[in-house]
Motif scaffolding. Structure first.
Motif, PDB file in Angstrom:
ATOM      1  N   LEU A  57       0.820  -1.218   0.000  1.00 55.92           N
ATOM      2  CA  LEU A  57       0.000   0.000   0.000  1.00 55.92           C
ATOM      3  C   LEU A  57       0.849   1.262   0.000  1.00 55.92           C
ATOM      4  O   LEU A  57       0.370   2.353  -0.301  1.00 55.92           O
ATOM      5  N   VAL A  58       2.098   1.115   0.409  1.00 56.28           N
ATOM      6  CA  VAL A  58       3.046   2.226   0.285  1.00 56.28           C
ATOM      7  C   VAL A  58       4.352   1.672  -0.256  1.00 56.28           C
ATOM      8  O   VAL A  58       4.605   0.468  -0.192  1.00 56.28           O
ATOM      9  N   ILE A  59       5.151   2.566  -0.787  1.00 55.76           N
ATOM     10  CA  ILE A  59       6.479   2.150  -1.221  1.00 55.76           C
ATOM     11  C   ILE A  59       7.482   3.189  -0.748  1.00 55.76           C
ATOM     12  O   ILE A  59       7.183   4.393  -0.739  1.00 55.76           O
ATOM     13  N   GLY A  60       8.643   2.726  -0.312  1.00 57.56           N
ATOM     14  CA  GLY A  60       9.662   3.640   0.172  1.00 57.56           C
ATOM     15  C   GLY A  60      10.884   3.590  -0.728  1.00 57.56           C
ATOM     16  O   GLY A  60      11.289   2.519  -1.150  1.00 57.56           O
ATOM     17  N   ARG A  61      11.414   4.766  -1.014  1.00 59.47           N
ATOM     18  CA  ARG A  61      12.664   4.782  -1.773  1.00 59.47           C
ATOM     19  C   ARG A  61      13.684   5.602  -1.001  1.00 59.47           C
ATOM     20  O   ARG A  61      13.349   6.595  -0.353  1.00 59.47           O
ATOM     21  N   LYS A  62      14.895   5.157  -1.061  1.00 53.09           N
ATOM     22  CA  LYS A  62      15.945   5.814  -0.292  1.00 53.09           C
ATOM     23  C   LYS A  62      16.535   6.934  -1.133  1.00 53.09           C
ATOM     24  O   LYS A  62      16.895   6.730  -2.297  1.00 53.09           O
ATOM     25  N   GLU A  63      16.636   8.107  -0.512  1.00 60.91           N
ATOM     26  CA  GLU A  63      17.270   9.216  -1.227  1.00 60.91           C
ATOM     27  C   GLU A  63      18.225   9.878  -0.246  1.00 60.91           C
ATOM     28  O   GLU A  63      17.777  10.526   0.706  1.00 60.91           O
ATOM     29  N   GLY A  64      19.501   9.669  -0.466  1.00 63.30           N
ATOM     30  CA  GLY A  64      20.481  10.170   0.492  1.00 63.30           C
ATOM     31  C   GLY A  64      20.296   9.481   1.815  1.00 63.30           C
ATOM     32  O   GLY A  64      20.186   8.267   1.878  1.00 63.30           O
ATOM     33  N   ARG A  65      20.213  10.243   2.862  1.00 63.14           N
ATOM     34  CA  ARG A  65      20.016   9.592   4.166  1.00 63.14           C
ATOM     35  C   ARG A  65      18.545   9.503   4.535  1.00 63.14           C
ATOM     36  O   ARG A  65      18.183   9.028   5.593  1.00 63.14           O
ATOM     37  N   GLU A  66      17.702   9.941   3.667  1.00 62.02           N
ATOM     38  CA  GLU A  66      16.271   9.865   3.933  1.00 62.02           C
ATOM     39  C   GLU A  66      15.622   8.680   3.218  1.00 62.02           C
ATOM     40  O   GLU A  66      16.128   8.211   2.206  1.00 62.02           O
ATOM     41  N   ARG A  67      14.507   8.223   3.773  1.00 66.57           N
ATOM     42  CA  ARG A  67      13.677   7.275   3.028  1.00 66.57           C
ATOM     43  C   ARG A  67      12.317   7.923   2.812  1.00 66.57           C
ATOM     44  O   ARG A  67      11.635   8.286   3.765  1.00 66.57           O
ATOM     45  N   LEU A  68      11.977   8.052   1.550  1.00 67.78           N
ATOM     46  CA  LEU A  68      10.730   8.727   1.184  1.00 67.78           C
ATOM     47  C   LEU A  68       9.645   7.695   0.900  1.00 67.78           C
ATOM     48  O   LEU A  68       9.841   6.775   0.107  1.00 67.78           O
ATOM     49  N   TYR A  69       8.518   7.891   1.543  1.00 70.76           N
ATOM     50  CA  TYR A  69       7.397   6.972   1.342  1.00 70.76           C
ATOM     51  C   TYR A  69       6.293   7.638   0.537  1.00 70.76           C
ATOM     52  O   TYR A  69       6.051   8.842   0.684  1.00 70.76           O
ATOM     53  N   SER A  70       5.628   6.823  -0.277  1.00 69.44           N
ATOM     54  CA  SER A  70       4.453   7.332  -0.980  1.00 69.44           C
ATOM     55  C   SER A  70       3.386   6.254  -1.097  1.00 69.44           C
ATOM     56  O   SER A  70       3.658   5.073  -0.928  1.00 69.44           O
ATOM     57  N   LEU A  71       2.181   6.701  -1.397  1.00 70.03           N
ATOM     58  CA  LEU A  71       1.032   5.799  -1.490  1.00 70.03           C
ATOM     59  C   LEU A  71       1.052   4.953  -2.748  1.00 70.03           C
ATOM     60  O   LEU A  71       1.440   5.415  -3.817  1.00 70.03           O
ATOM     61  N   GLN A  72       0.638   3.706  -2.591  1.00 67.80           N
ATOM     62  CA  GLN A  72       0.356   2.843  -3.740  1.00 67.80           C
ATOM     63  C   GLN A  72      -1.046   2.271  -3.532  1.00 67.80           C
ATOM     64  O   GLN A  72      -1.220   1.273  -2.824  1.00 67.80           O
ATOM     65  N   PRO A  73      -2.030   2.883  -4.137  1.00 64.04           N
ATOM     66  CA  PRO A  73      -3.414   2.552  -3.780  1.00 64.04           C
ATOM     67  C   PRO A  73      -3.951   1.257  -4.397  1.00 64.04           C
ATOM     68  O   PRO A  73      -4.993   0.766  -3.988  1.00 64.04           O
ATOM     69  N   GLU A  74      -3.252   0.711  -5.370  1.00 67.57           N
ATOM     70  CA  GLU A  74      -3.791  -0.429  -6.134  1.00 67.57           C
ATOM     71  C   GLU A  74      -4.379  -1.557  -5.275  1.00 67.57           C
ATOM     72  O   GLU A  74      -5.459  -2.060  -5.576  1.00 67.57           O
ATOM     73  N   PRO A  75      -3.690  -2.007  -4.215  1.00 74.15           N
ATOM     74  CA  PRO A  75      -4.247  -3.141  -3.469  1.00 74.15           C
ATOM     75  C   PRO A  75      -5.626  -2.873  -2.867  1.00 74.15           C
ATOM     76  O   PRO A  75      -6.334  -3.813  -2.524  1.00 74.15           O
ATOM     77  N   LEU A  76      -6.003  -1.604  -2.771  1.00 72.82           N
ATOM     78  CA  LEU A  76      -7.329  -1.285  -2.231  1.00 72.82           C
ATOM     79  C   LEU A  76      -8.434  -1.780  -3.150  1.00 72.82           C
ATOM     80  O   LEU A  76      -9.580  -1.964  -2.725  1.00 72.82           O
ATOM     81  N   GLU A  77      -8.062  -2.028  -4.394  1.00 75.37           N
ATOM     82  CA  GLU A  77      -9.066  -2.555  -5.323  1.00 75.37           C
ATOM     83  C   GLU A  77      -9.609  -3.905  -4.847  1.00 75.37           C
ATOM     84  O   GLU A  77     -10.777  -4.225  -5.086  1.00 75.37           O
ATOM     85  N   GLU A  78      -8.763  -4.654  -4.182  1.00 71.33           N
ATOM     86  CA  GLU A  78      -9.225  -5.945  -3.654  1.00 71.33           C
ATOM     87  C   GLU A  78     -10.376  -5.739  -2.666  1.00 71.33           C
ATOM     88  O   GLU A  78     -11.356  -6.476  -2.674  1.00 71.33           O
ATOM     89  N   VAL A  79     -10.242  -4.721  -1.841  1.00 70.62           N
ATOM     90  CA  VAL A  79     -11.290  -4.421  -0.874  1.00 70.62           C
ATOM     91  C   VAL A  79     -12.562  -3.989  -1.595  1.00 70.62           C
ATOM     92  O   VAL A  79     -13.665  -4.428  -1.269  1.00 70.62           O
ATOM     93  N   LYS A  80     -12.356  -3.153  -2.601  1.00 70.37           N
ATOM     94  CA  LYS A  80     -13.524  -2.668  -3.342  1.00 70.37           C
ATOM     95  C   LYS A  80     -14.271  -3.829  -3.991  1.00 70.37           C
ATOM     96  O   LYS A  80     -15.490  -3.909  -3.925  1.00 70.37           O
ATOM     97  N   GLN A  81     -13.514  -4.709  -4.595  1.00 67.53           N
ATOM     98  CA  GLN A  81     -14.133  -5.879  -5.232  1.00 67.53           C
ATOM     99  C   GLN A  81     -14.878  -6.730  -4.215  1.00 67.53           C
ATOM    100  O   GLN A  81     -15.978  -7.212  -4.478  1.00 67.53           O
ATOM    101  N   TRP A  82     -14.246  -6.907  -3.068  1.00 65.92           N
ATOM    102  CA  TRP A  82     -14.888  -7.697  -2.025  1.00 65.92           C
ATOM    103  C   TRP A  82     -16.231  -7.073  -1.637  1.00 65.92           C
ATOM    104  O   TRP A  82     -17.219  -7.769  -1.425  1.00 65.92           O
ATOM    105  N   LEU A  83     -16.250  -5.763  -1.588  1.00 64.56           N
ATOM    106  CA  LEU A  83     -17.470  -5.053  -1.203  1.00 64.56           C
ATOM    107  C   LEU A  83     -18.597  -5.199  -2.225  1.00 64.56           C
ATOM    108  O   LEU A  83     -19.768  -5.201  -1.855  1.00 64.56           O
ATOM    109  N   THR A  84     -18.242  -5.317  -3.481  1.00 62.68           N
ATOM    110  CA  THR A  84     -19.281  -5.348  -4.516  1.00 62.68           C
ATOM    111  C   THR A  84     -20.291  -6.453  -4.234  1.00 62.68           C
ATOM    112  O   THR A  84     -21.488  -6.268  -4.469  1.00 62.68           O
ATOM    113  N   TYR A  85     -19.832  -7.572  -3.720  1.00 62.58           N
ATOM    114  CA  TYR A  85     -20.752  -8.663  -3.394  1.00 62.58           C
ATOM    115  C   TYR A  85     -21.837  -8.210  -2.419  1.00 62.58           C
ATOM    116  O   TYR A  85     -22.989  -8.621  -2.532  1.00 62.58           O
ATOM    117  N   TYR A  86     -21.463  -7.355  -1.483  1.00 59.79           N
ATOM    118  CA  TYR A  86     -22.405  -6.954  -0.433  1.00 59.79           C
ATOM    119  C   TYR A  86     -23.271  -5.770  -0.810  1.00 59.79           C
ATOM    120  O   TYR A  86     -24.266  -5.487  -0.163  1.00 59.79           O
TER     121      TYR A  86
END
Lengths: 108, 108
Positions: A57-86
């Motif tokens: 759901l997130v990915i981190g990349r190292k830049e210098g001495r920092e690690r930068l994180y950002s969102l990866q929303p794709e896996p949320l689609e699994e939740v959405k699909q699961w909900l469609t049944y209900y």
DNA sequence: TTAAAATAAAACCAAAAGGTGTTATATTAA
DNA sequence: TTAATATAACACCTTTTGGTTTTATTTTAA
């Protein structure tokens, strides 16, 4: 804490982690900046980030001495699909579908 | 295990509980019959049902010596609503919205 | 080249989660 | 009215979760 292959449902179960997703949806951020938004310790935040990272759901990349994180929303689609049944069960969509099915039979 | 006010995100985090929801979506069932579908003990199933009940995802009514459980899907709407925020990020809908917004400005 | 900054890694802890088995209690069918 | 059925209530156990603090390690700015 992270040899367990965290899935998306478990990942979003924790309110702090949901807040993290929100925060990272706005911009990529280094750990220090992320942690500054929360009252729990920086170490706790890192662990939450690892769980989110396990769930892709997130990915981190190292830049210098920092690690930068950002969102990866794709896996949320699994939740959405699961909900469609209900979805059929609220808003009486099931009733509607039944109605359509019954009418089809009558017309054949 | 249940003075903690379980919320819907936590309730659906466990795979057994998700299976329970599926099962109960098809028909109202007494505990014994529910438990027969799972490999864990009946006691464990009862605890899962209590958590689901806390989250208002199922409701149980007593009939004679049985307790019949059925699905109450409404709280899942909270999850669906939560997801809508993130939908803009997959399928490039954000890009689309930006495009529309920009075009509106050009036309005014 | 060294001190400061940023993260990583480790060790530890209390409470919650998920599970078990055993013992009541209520309800019904003989 | 009693045995069987169905659940409820307990007591207990192990692992995971969410958190802490302390100690490296890496990177960069002086």
């Amino acid at each position: 804490m992270s040899a367990v292959r965290h899935d998306v449902f478990q990942a979003i179960a924790d309110p702090t982690r949901r807040e993290l997703l929100r925060l990272l949806s706005r911009e990529e951020m280094p750990i220090a900046k992320i942690a500054s938004h929360f009252s729990v310790s920086r170490t706790a935040i890192v662990k939450h980030l690892q769980i989110l990272s396990d769930a892709k759901l997130v990915i981190g990349r190292k830049e210098g001495r920092e690690r930068l994180y950002s969102l990866q929303p794709e896996p949320l689609e699994e939740v959405k699909q699961w909900l469609t049944y209900y979805e059929q069960f609220w808003n009486n969509k099931l009733t509607m579908l039944k109605y359509i099915a019954e009418n089809d039979q009558e017309n054949s």
